[in-house]
Design a protein around this motif. Structure first.
Motif, PDB file in Angstrom:
ATOM      1  N   PHE A   1       1.441  -0.267   8.849  1.00 56.72           N
ATOM      2  CA  PHE A   1       2.698   0.292   9.362  1.00 56.72           C
ATOM      3  C   PHE A   1       3.877  -0.555   8.883  1.00 56.72           C
ATOM      4  CE2 PHE A   1       5.416   1.450  13.215  1.00 56.72           C
ATOM      5  CZ  PHE A   1       5.687   2.718  12.743  1.00 56.72           C
ATOM      6  N   VAL A   2       3.690  -1.887   8.945  1.00 63.44           N
ATOM      7  CA  VAL A   2       4.730  -2.801   8.477  1.00 63.44           C
ATOM      8  C   VAL A   2       4.979  -2.586   6.982  1.00 63.44           C
ATOM      9  CG1 VAL A   2       5.201  -5.237   8.006  1.00 63.44           C
ATOM     10  CG2 VAL A   2       4.375  -4.531  10.273  1.00 63.44           C
ATOM     11  N   ALA A   3       3.883  -2.393   6.230  1.00 59.47           N
ATOM     12  CA  ALA A   3       4.026  -2.192   4.779  1.00 59.47           C
ATOM     13  C   ALA A   3       4.748  -0.885   4.476  1.00 59.47           C
ATOM     14  CB  ALA A   3       2.648  -2.216   4.117  1.00 59.47           C
ATOM     15  N   GLU A   4       4.493   0.130   5.312  1.00 62.35           N
ATOM     16  CA  GLU A   4       5.243   1.382   5.135  1.00 62.35           C
ATOM     17  C   GLU A   4       6.728   1.132   5.342  1.00 62.35           C
ATOM     18  OE1 GLU A   4       3.342   3.934   7.965  1.00 62.35           O
ATOM     19  OE2 GLU A   4       1.631   4.268   6.643  1.00 62.35           O
ATOM     20  N   GLY A   5       7.021   0.342   6.348  1.00 65.65           N
ATOM     21  CA  GLY A   5       8.417  -0.012   6.601  1.00 65.65           C
ATOM     22  C   GLY A   5       9.004  -0.751   5.420  1.00 65.65           C
ATOM     23  N   LYS A   6       8.204  -1.637   4.828  1.00 67.05           N
ATOM     24  CA  LYS A   6       8.677  -2.404   3.677  1.00 67.05           C
ATOM     25  C   LYS A   6       9.016  -1.473   2.510  1.00 67.05           C
ATOM     26  CE  LYS A   6       7.398  -6.017   0.436  1.00 67.05           C
ATOM     27  NZ  LYS A   6       6.489  -7.103   0.074  1.00 67.05           N
TER      28      LYS A   6
ATOM     29  N   ASP B   1      11.784   8.999  14.887  1.00 68.57           N
ATOM     30  CA  ASP B   1      11.406   9.273  13.508  1.00 68.57           C
ATOM     31  C   ASP B   1      10.479   8.175  12.987  1.00 68.57           C
ATOM     32  OD1 ASP B   1      11.648   9.165  10.513  1.00 68.57           O
ATOM     33  OD2 ASP B   1      12.855  10.952  10.892  1.00 68.57           O
ATOM     34  N   GLU B   2       9.389   8.592  12.357  1.00 74.84           N
ATOM     35  CA  GLU B   2       8.408   7.607  11.875  1.00 74.84           C
ATOM     36  C   GLU B   2       9.033   6.594  10.914  1.00 74.84           C
ATOM     37  OE1 GLU B   2       5.041   6.753  12.412  1.00 74.84           O
ATOM     38  OE2 GLU B   2       5.618   7.915  14.176  1.00 74.84           O
ATOM     39  N   LYS B   3      10.006   7.029  10.135  1.00 76.92           N
ATOM     40  CA  LYS B   3      10.620   6.108   9.166  1.00 76.92           C
ATOM     41  C   LYS B   3      11.408   5.034   9.890  1.00 76.92           C
ATOM     42  CE  LYS B   3      12.130   9.335   5.969  1.00 76.92           C
ATOM     43  NZ  LYS B   3      12.839   9.690   4.746  1.00 76.92           N
TER      44      LYS B   3
ATOM     45  N   PRO C   1       0.839  -1.186   0.000  1.00 82.43           N
ATOM     46  CA  PRO C   1       0.000   0.000   0.000  1.00 82.43           C
ATOM     47  C   PRO C   1       0.879   1.243   0.000  1.00 82.43           C
ATOM     48  CG  PRO C   1      -0.226  -1.233   2.067  1.00 82.43           C
ATOM     49  CD  PRO C   1       0.762  -1.956   1.213  1.00 82.43           C
ATOM     50  N   GLN C   2       0.423   2.259  -0.712  1.00 80.90           N
ATOM     51  CA  GLN C   2       1.299   3.405  -0.904  1.00 80.90           C
ATOM     52  C   GLN C   2       1.095   4.508   0.114  1.00 80.90           C
ATOM     53  OE1 GLN C   2       4.047   3.647  -2.894  1.00 80.90           O
ATOM     54  NE2 GLN C   2       3.553   1.498  -2.756  1.00 80.90           N
ATOM     55  N   SER C   3       0.560   4.214   1.263  1.00 75.38           N
ATOM     56  CA  SER C   3       0.477   5.276   2.248  1.00 75.38           C
ATOM     57  C   SER C   3       1.881   5.543   2.749  1.00 75.38           C
ATOM     58  CB  SER C   3      -0.436   4.882   3.387  1.00 75.38           C
ATOM     59  OG  SER C   3       0.121   3.816   4.084  1.00 75.38           O
ATOM     60  N   VAL C   4       2.080   6.716   3.216  1.00 79.44           N
ATOM     61  CA  VAL C   4       3.426   7.149   3.531  1.00 79.44           C
ATOM     62  C   VAL C   4       3.461   7.519   5.004  1.00 79.44           C
ATOM     63  CG1 VAL C   4       4.846   9.203   3.207  1.00 79.44           C
ATOM     64  CG2 VAL C   4       4.133   7.849   1.234  1.00 79.44           C
ATOM     65  N   PRO C   5       4.555   7.246   5.682  1.00 76.38           N
ATOM     66  CA  PRO C   5       4.581   7.513   7.112  1.00 76.38           C
ATOM     67  C   PRO C   5       4.262   8.964   7.424  1.00 76.38           C
ATOM     68  CG  PRO C   5       6.747   6.910   6.268  1.00 76.38           C
ATOM     69  CD  PRO C   5       5.778   6.664   5.184  1.00 76.38           C
ATOM     70  N   THR C   6       3.390   9.183   8.376  1.00 81.00           N
ATOM     71  CA  THR C   6       3.109  10.531   8.811  1.00 81.00           C
ATOM     72  C   THR C   6       4.071  10.822   9.939  1.00 81.00           C
ATOM     73  OG1 THR C   6       1.514   9.639  10.321  1.00 81.00           O
ATOM     74  CG2 THR C   6       0.683  10.408   8.223  1.00 81.00           C
ATOM     75  N   SER C   7       4.732  11.965   9.860  1.00 81.51           N
ATOM     76  CA  SER C   7       5.800  12.186  10.819  1.00 81.51           C
ATOM     77  C   SER C   7       5.280  12.770  12.121  1.00 81.51           C
ATOM     78  CB  SER C   7       6.851  13.098  10.195  1.00 81.51           C
ATOM     79  OG  SER C   7       6.198  14.228   9.682  1.00 81.51           O
ATOM     80  N   SER C   8       4.022  13.179  12.168  1.00 78.95           N
ATOM     81  CA  SER C   8       3.568  13.762  13.430  1.00 78.95           C
ATOM     82  C   SER C   8       2.161  13.306  13.779  1.00 78.95           C
ATOM     83  CB  SER C   8       3.616  15.275  13.328  1.00 78.95           C
ATOM     84  OG  SER C   8       2.785  15.689  12.276  1.00 78.95           O
ATOM     85  N   GLU C   9       1.900  12.021  13.600  1.00 77.74           N
ATOM     86  CA  GLU C   9       0.609  11.527  14.035  1.00 77.74           C
ATOM     87  C   GLU C   9       0.478  11.832  15.508  1.00 77.74           C
ATOM     88  OE1 GLU C   9      -1.167   7.649  11.923  1.00 77.74           O
ATOM     89  OE2 GLU C   9       0.988   7.751  12.083  1.00 77.74           O
ATOM     90  N   GLN C  10      -0.738  12.220  15.927  1.00 79.58           N
ATOM     91  CA  GLN C  10      -0.888  12.678  17.289  1.00 79.58           C
ATOM     92  C   GLN C  10      -0.628  11.553  18.275  1.00 79.58           C
ATOM     93  OE1 GLN C  10      -4.565  14.729  17.755  1.00 79.58           O
ATOM     94  NE2 GLN C  10      -3.905  15.537  19.727  1.00 79.58           N
TER      95      GLN C  10
END
Lengths: 382, 260
Positions: free
Chosen positions: B165-170, B236-238, B36-45
């Motif tokens: 979240f795992v897929a974002e990491g991938k 860092d979210e990444k 999935p192409q969602s991208v890590p959000t760096s400031s999720e609340q």
């Protein structure tokens, strides 16, 4: 060009091989004396405590003697060298992989006597770009011995082989050398996964370049080329030793990473009538060997990065190389050379950089591991 | 938080998201059907405990469940308790939790050591996508506890979020651009399916780092070298997503800290 400027690693390896070569020329009595001195020299250079390599190499020396006698069918023993999987990016992007390729060229040029020829095992380029291939050709042009080229998937899938063939000629061909019949295959064909997905050439290339990308197809030699192979072998007698160069392993190791050739069984069947067959393959970037029936398989090292052993499917005969040290850029990499014996079987030396070289004897494989077992790893994969 | 500050953070993170979206290489796009192409959000609340205000000037202490709390009378904010008082307070909190959650069993970690699954663990890494293994508790078995009140749907949502979240990491693991590589190198080039990253062996001493390293320290080291990017800060979210992906590939492998 770096061939005129020697890296520290190359100088070190030269010193070491000089010691080893002189060891080979010794009789038993002086051996112990020099072996002691060599161990001292090696220790002084900060290498690991001396163990296997002197012994392994001296064992080699005995074999080398028998090479010099004539073979049964009048074949003469000879040596060729390889470097493989250099994965070059353009100079502006990445110099690390370039250094690896250049180091391998220096290593091979330092061999004395020179090998009869040098095999390049495929994946010269990282993304199949013309500039990458041209730079690779420039680096390989520094080799003193003649070069035999093989193609890999990283060279092919940007333009489906156009640039590579333009620079290096047809990807599959055969030749005879000192009584051995050599065949180079193009074994990384893939069934079309790109058209239906409307991929650009770059997307196709990047998909294939991702080892664990499941979208791509499995490697195959393909029907047309298998027919070509049959025809090529029709004129070769079953007693003639065969050496096959293939980028993919020509057997089934681990499907998910394309450590795999889909039509391996059919290709092996074509090779079955021959008494001695050796397959030298690239792609897997690790010490890897196997024996299936009459066929011995050897995987080549990469000059760019080592790959982990796959979680399943590793051939039982493979002795793993130690896991690479992530803090050492050259660890787990290297080049190698192959001694074709008078009987057509092939002894192989993995020239692992920053480590002791490891010999894998043809007899180890043909005896199914009963003799000549290479030294066990201290850090196997888990 | 001052509303203006919140606004500027939101704007910034939107910019970051757009920036990242632009840099997703065709490599990642080619993988569309699996990642999935969602991208890590760096400031999720980040959610904090909502602690009730004190009623008579003491300090309110809340359990990890985010619900059970007691007030310690006479304890000023920021003032330490004596050891004896701390023990008394924690016991009181647990007693209250037990009263409010009858039937819920408090398990001691030591009594719960998993059987050695080492042999099974040596098998192939498990793919990132898997649903929650144990079935959600049903009301027939136990009643009244917090977890039993969640439904299948809740579990599915959590699993989906985790897998995302795992897929974002991938995606990051496979993308030299998202990793900030200056030399076109990504992790998967040397670690297909995150092989040989051995997250289960951390913490462990790394001679070259001259310290006991956590997984994230090693990831950061690899980002700096061989990938030649800039190291990421621990929150860092990444970095968090990379850690999630790497761990997800070793599901079922027993923890074995310190192993080399």
């Amino acid at each position: 060009m770096a061939a005129r400027h020697k890296s520290v690693e190359t100088k070190f390896m030269e010193d070491r091989s000089h010691v080893l070569e002189s060891l080979k020329r010794l009789d038993r009595r002086s051996f112990l004396k020099v072996a002691g001195a060599a161990a001292g020299a090696v220790l002084a250079k900060g290498l690991m405590p001396p163990h296997s390599f002197q012994l392994v190499e001296v064992a080699n020396a005995a074999v080398t003697k028998s090479f010099e006698t004539q073979g049964e069918s009048g074949n003469r023993p000879f040596r060729f060298a390889y470097l493989s999987d250099s994965h070059l990016y353009e100079r502006t992007i990445n110099q690390r992989f370039i250094r690896g390729a250049v180091k391998a060229v220096e290593d091979i040029n330092a061999l004395d006597p020179q090998p009869d020829f040098v095999l390049f095992g495929g994946d010269l380029a990282q993304l199949g770009r013309r500039a990458e291939l041209e730079m690779g050709r420039q680096i390989l042009a520094e080799l003193k011995a003649p070069v035999k080229m093989m193609v890999g998937e990283h060279d092919w899938f940007l333009d489906l082989g156009e640039s590579w063939q333009d620079l290096f000629g047809p990807p599959n061909y055969s030749f005879d050398w000192k009584g051995v019949h050599f065949v180079t295959l193009m074994s990384v064909h893939e069934k079309d996964f790109w058209t239906a997905r409307h991929m650009t050439p770059e997307e196709r290339m990047n998909t294939v370049a991702g080892l664990d990308n499941p979208i791509q197809s499995r490697f195959e030699v393909g029907t047309a080329e298998r027919e070509w192979l049959k025809k090529d072998l029709a004129k070769v007698s079953p007693s003639t030793p065969l050496v096959i160069f293939s980028h993919s392993p020509l057997y089934k190791y681990y499907r998910n990473w394309n450590f795999w050739t889909e039509d391996a069984d059919q290709v092996q069947a074509i090779l079955k009538p021959y008494r001695h067959v050796t397959v030298i393959h690239g792609h897997t970037h690790q010490m890897l060997f196997n024996q299936i029936g009459n066929i011995s398989f050897y995987g080549m090292l990469s000059t760019a990065w080592p790959w982990p052993y796959a979680p399943t499917g590793l051939p039982a005969l493979t002795v793993q190389m130690n896991r690479a040290d992530p803090f050492d850029q050259l660890d787990g990499l290297g080049d190698g050379n192959l001694q074709v014996r008078a009987d057509g079987l092939v002894d192989k030396v993995y020239n692992l950089w920053d480590r002791n070289p490891i010999s894998v004897k043809a007899d180890y494989l043909t005896s199914h591991g009963k003799i000549d077992r290479p030294p066990a790893p201290q850090f196997a994969s888990y | 938080m001052h509303p203006n500050r919140l606004l500027s953070i939101l704007t910034l993170s939107a910019a970051a998201i757009i920036g990242l979206a632009f840099t997703i290489p065709f490599h990642a796009r080619a993988q569309q059907s699996t990642v999935p192409q969602s991208v890590p959000t760096s400031s999720e609340q980040v959610v904090h405990h909502n602690v009730p205000a004190s009623t008579d000037g003491g300090t309110v202490i809340m359990l990890c469940d985010g619900k059970t709390s007691i007030e310690v009378k006479g304890l000023k904010a920021g003032e330490p308790m004596s050891h004896a008082q701390a023990i008394a307070v924690t016991h009181e909190l647990m007693d209250k939790w037990r009263r409010e959650n009858p039937g819920e069993k408090w398990e001691m970690a030591q009594e719960n050591q998993p059987e050695s699954a080492a042999s099974a663990a040596a098998n192939a890494p498990v793919s990132a996508a898997h649903s929650a293994k144990s079935p959600p508790p049903t009301r027939k078995i136990q009643q009244g506890d917090t977890y039993a009140s969640f439904t299948d749907r809740d579990y599915k949502i959590w699993q989906t979020e985790t897998d995302k979240f795992v897929a974002e990491g991938k995606t990051i693991f496979h993308s030299s651009k998202l990793l900030g590589s200056t030399i076109g190198v990504s992790c998967d080039m040397c670690h297909p399916d995150a092989a040989n990253t051995h997250p289960e062996t951390y913490p462990k001493y790394q001679v070259q780092l001259q310290r006991v390293a956590l997984l994230r320290d090693m990831i950061d080291w690899c980002i700096e070298n061989p990938v030649k990017g800039k190291t990421l800060s621990p929150d860092d979210e990444k970095l968090r997503a990379l850690e999630a992906y790497i761990l997800a590939q070793r599901k079922g492998v027993p923890l074995d800290y310190g192993k080399h």
